[in-house]
Write a protein that holds these residues in place. Structure first.
Motif, PDB file in Angstrom:
ATOM      1  N   MET A 135       0.668  -1.331  -0.133  1.00 19.90           N
ATOM      2  CA  MET A 135      -0.151  -0.351  -0.164  1.00 19.90           C
ATOM      3  C   MET A 135       1.146   0.920  -0.040  1.00 19.90           C
ATOM      4  SD  MET A 135      -3.342   1.622   2.754  1.00 19.90           S
ATOM      5  CE  MET A 135      -4.016  -0.056   2.454  1.00 19.90           C
ATOM      6  N   VAL A 136       0.692   2.318  -0.960  1.00 18.03           N
ATOM      7  CA  VAL A 136       1.206   3.656  -1.157  1.00 18.03           C
ATOM      8  C   VAL A 136       1.442   3.962   0.198  1.00 18.03           C
ATOM      9  CG1 VAL A 136       1.784   5.696  -2.074  1.00 18.03           C
ATOM     10  CG2 VAL A 136       1.462   3.902  -3.708  1.00 18.03           C
ATOM     11  N   ASN A 137       2.181   5.054   0.797  1.00 17.19           N
ATOM     12  CA  ASN A 137       1.839   5.668   2.321  1.00 17.19           C
ATOM     13  C   ASN A 137       2.178   6.688   1.826  1.00 17.19           C
ATOM     14  OD1 ASN A 137       1.942   7.425   4.533  1.00 17.19           O
ATOM     15  ND2 ASN A 137       4.160   6.307   5.622  1.00 17.19           N
ATOM     16  N   PRO A 138       0.880   8.175   1.505  1.00 18.95           N
ATOM     17  CA  PRO A 138       0.800   9.359   1.228  1.00 18.95           C
ATOM     18  C   PRO A 138       1.117   9.793   1.395  1.00 18.95           C
ATOM     19  CG  PRO A 138      -1.167   8.993   2.431  1.00 18.95           C
ATOM     20  CD  PRO A 138      -0.528   7.820   2.093  1.00 18.95           C
ATOM     21  N   ASN A 162       4.194   9.520   1.839  1.00 22.50           N
ATOM     22  CA  ASN A 162       6.468   9.846   0.945  1.00 22.50           C
ATOM     23  C   ASN A 162       5.788  10.801   0.140  1.00 22.50           C
ATOM     24  OD1 ASN A 162       7.238   7.905   2.219  1.00 22.50           O
ATOM     25  ND2 ASN A 162       6.312   6.389   1.571  1.00 22.50           N
ATOM     26  N   ILE A 163       4.567  11.745  -0.992  1.00 20.98           N
ATOM     27  CA  ILE A 163       4.341  11.587  -1.427  1.00 20.98           C
ATOM     28  C   ILE A 163       4.697  13.041  -1.388  1.00 20.98           C
ATOM     29  CG2 ILE A 163       3.047  12.337  -3.749  1.00 20.98           C
ATOM     30  CD1 ILE A 163       2.443   9.832  -3.593  1.00 20.98           C
ATOM     31  N   SER A 164       5.338  14.162  -1.446  1.00 15.05           N
ATOM     32  CA  SER A 164       4.817  16.202  -1.411  1.00 15.05           C
ATOM     33  C   SER A 164       3.948  16.454  -2.140  1.00 15.05           C
ATOM     34  CB  SER A 164       6.389  16.291  -1.443  1.00 15.05           C
ATOM     35  OG  SER A 164       6.228  16.241  -3.369  1.00 15.05           O
ATOM     36  N   TYR A 165       3.591  17.487  -1.338  1.00 12.21           N
ATOM     37  CA  TYR A 165       2.947  18.749  -1.379  1.00 12.21           C
ATOM     38  C   TYR A 165       3.407  19.492  -2.820  1.00 12.21           C
ATOM     39  CZ  TYR A 165       0.327  23.063  -1.643  1.00 12.21           C
ATOM     40  OH  TYR A 165      -0.408  24.618  -3.187  1.00 12.21           O
ATOM     41  N   ASN A 177       8.133  10.525 -10.982  1.00 13.04           N
ATOM     42  CA  ASN A 177       8.111   9.993 -10.586  1.00 13.04           C
ATOM     43  C   ASN A 177       7.054   9.531  -8.984  1.00 13.04           C
ATOM     44  OD1 ASN A 177      11.034  10.085 -10.606  1.00 13.04           O
ATOM     45  ND2 ASN A 177      11.333  12.201  -9.690  1.00 13.04           N
ATOM     46  N   LEU A 178       6.237  10.887  -9.992  1.00 12.32           N
ATOM     47  CA  LEU A 178       4.556  10.890  -8.437  1.00 12.32           C
ATOM     48  C   LEU A 178       4.095   9.343  -9.315  1.00 12.32           C
ATOM     49  CD1 LEU A 178       2.537  11.906  -7.136  1.00 12.32           C
ATOM     50  CD2 LEU A 178       1.352  12.843  -8.677  1.00 12.32           C
ATOM     51  N   GLU A 179       4.158   9.382 -11.208  1.00 11.21           N
ATOM     52  CA  GLU A 179       3.396   7.815 -10.926  1.00 11.21           C
ATOM     53  C   GLU A 179       4.403   6.283 -11.164  1.00 11.21           C
ATOM     54  OE1 GLU A 179       1.976   9.346 -15.976  1.00 11.21           O
ATOM     55  OE2 GLU A 179       4.034   8.723 -15.835  1.00 11.21           O
ATOM     56  N   ARG A 180       5.793   6.498 -10.800  1.00 10.70           N
ATOM     57  CA  ARG A 180       6.058   5.868  -9.609  1.00 10.70           C
ATOM     58  C   ARG A 180       6.072   4.879  -8.691  1.00 10.70           C
ATOM     59  NH1 ARG A 180      11.166   7.307 -11.274  1.00 10.70           N
ATOM     60  NH2 ARG A 180      11.915   8.247  -9.626  1.00 10.70           N
ATOM     61  N   GLU A 181       5.535   6.421  -7.864  1.00 14.31           N
ATOM     62  CA  GLU A 181       5.708   6.020  -6.573  1.00 14.31           C
ATOM     63  C   GLU A 181       3.999   5.940  -6.188  1.00 14.31           C
ATOM     64  OE1 GLU A 181       6.620   8.972  -3.163  1.00 14.31           O
ATOM     65  OE2 GLU A 181       7.459   9.998  -5.055  1.00 14.31           O
ATOM     66  N   LEU A 182       3.238   6.192  -6.986  1.00 19.43           N
ATOM     67  CA  LEU A 182       1.398   6.040  -7.165  1.00 19.43           C
ATOM     68  C   LEU A 182       0.990   4.287  -7.473  1.00 19.43           C
ATOM     69  CD1 LEU A 182      -0.406   9.228  -7.352  1.00 19.43           C
ATOM     70  CD2 LEU A 182      -0.154   7.448  -5.726  1.00 19.43           C
ATOM     71  N   GLY A 183       2.326   4.011  -8.743  1.00 20.42           N
ATOM     72  CA  GLY A 183       2.268   2.164  -9.196  1.00 20.42           C
ATOM     73  C   GLY A 183       1.572   2.903 -10.372  1.00 20.42           C
TER      74      GLY A 183
END
Length: 307
Positions: A1-4, A6-9, A44-50
């Motif tokens: 599960m993605v931890n939100p 980890n994703i910056s504003y 990078n956002l697409e990679r983090e969200l999968g």
């Protein structure tokens, strides 16, 4: 599960402007950034969200289904932030700021318009943002913080986080056009009426739910032939003889009665409705919202809205 966390504003901010402008270049211009840097942040956002958020072509970008889902949430958050920043920047008082209102078509026409006119005359510096919604949508917008006050028509599902205050009674009437004049001048039962084409608001609104229950209480199926998007569409369709409609009596002018619109005298009295003011029960209202409420409460005892 993605931890939100980890994703910056900033990543969501870049996503918001890219989705809004449908262009990496225009998003870069709006943010004072470079196009390659915007592209890198989105990747990078697409990679983090999968998942893939944008479909690219030579002219612009389009949101994927996953991107559209994310944008609905991100845009709501950014609009709230922008409204808060604007309110602070302009003072948030009666000399400026923004008053965000969501209202149903019926609430707007039979109650809210003269109230807003009076408010506007007193406080011209306050910017009014008005959203036109169904009752369920208005409640949802209030719950999401997208509106300061909601003006709805019953029935309404009010949660413990909200407070509802009745402002006015609204009595609706059954009406038809000239092609159905045989229904006038006598008492008509719901069972007889159900044999004619009916016009209603959409099934996801409170009006549809009200009439479905009303018909069911009298053991008559409610099966509209036409579903209108807004209350304002019903009368023109009735005048065009597309079916029987139910509208607030205050929607009708003297010129309508007996000319293009005819009342149907039902045996079963149509259910009464109310216009209600709904607000947060958890947070105190800003100055502009408080003043609008005061005008509403004074106005609700000064005007008789019943036909």
């Amino acid at each position: 599960m993605v931890n939100p966390m980890n994703i910056s504003y900033e990543a969501y901010r870049v996503f918001y402007y890219t989705a809004k402008t449908r262009s990496f270049t225009q998003a870069a211009n709006a943010l004072g950034n470079s196009q390659p840097n915007i592209t890198r942040i989105i990747k990078n956002l697409e990679r983090e969200l999968g998942c893939i958020l944008f479909l690219r072509n030579n002219r612009h970008v389009e949101l994927t289904a996953e991107g559209q889902t994310l944008y609905r949430h991100v845009s709501a958050a950014f609009e709230q932030l922008q409204a808060g920043e604007e309110a602070l920047r302009r003072g948030g008082g009666l000399d400026g700021g923004i008053l965000r209102i969501t209202a149903t078509e019926v609430a707007l026409r039979v109650f809210l318009l003269p109230v807003l006119s009076q408010f506007r005359a007193r406080y011209p510096g306050v910017h009014i943002k008005l959203l036109n919604s169904s009752t369920p949508a208005a409640i949802e917008e209030l719950n999401k913080g997208l509106a300061d006050l909601a003006f709805v028509t019953t029935p309404a599902d009010i949660t413990q986080k909200l407070r509802s205050t009745p402002l006015a009674d609204v009595q609706e009437v059954a009406v038809c056009g000239g092609a159905y004049r045989s229904l006038t001048g006598c008492k008509v039962t719901l069972e007889a009426l159900s044999g004619y084409p009916l016009i209603s608001l959409g099934e996801h609104g409170s009006t549809y739910r009200l009439y479905r229950q009303f018909f069911a209480d009298h053991h008559v199926p409610f099966e509209p032939d036409i579903e209108a998007a807004t209350a304002d569409q019903i009368l023109p369709m009735v005048k065009a003889n597309l079916g029987i409609g139910f509208v607030p009596a205050t929607f009708l002018s003297e010129a309508d009665w007996g000319q293009s619109i005819y009342p149907i005298d039902l045996v079963q009295k149509l259910p009464p409705r109310k216009v209600c003011l709904v607000e947060s029960a958890q947070y105190s209202a800003a100055a502009a919202a408080k003043e609008l409420k005061n005008i509403c409460f004074a106005h609700s005892t000064a005007v008789d809205l019943l036909p």
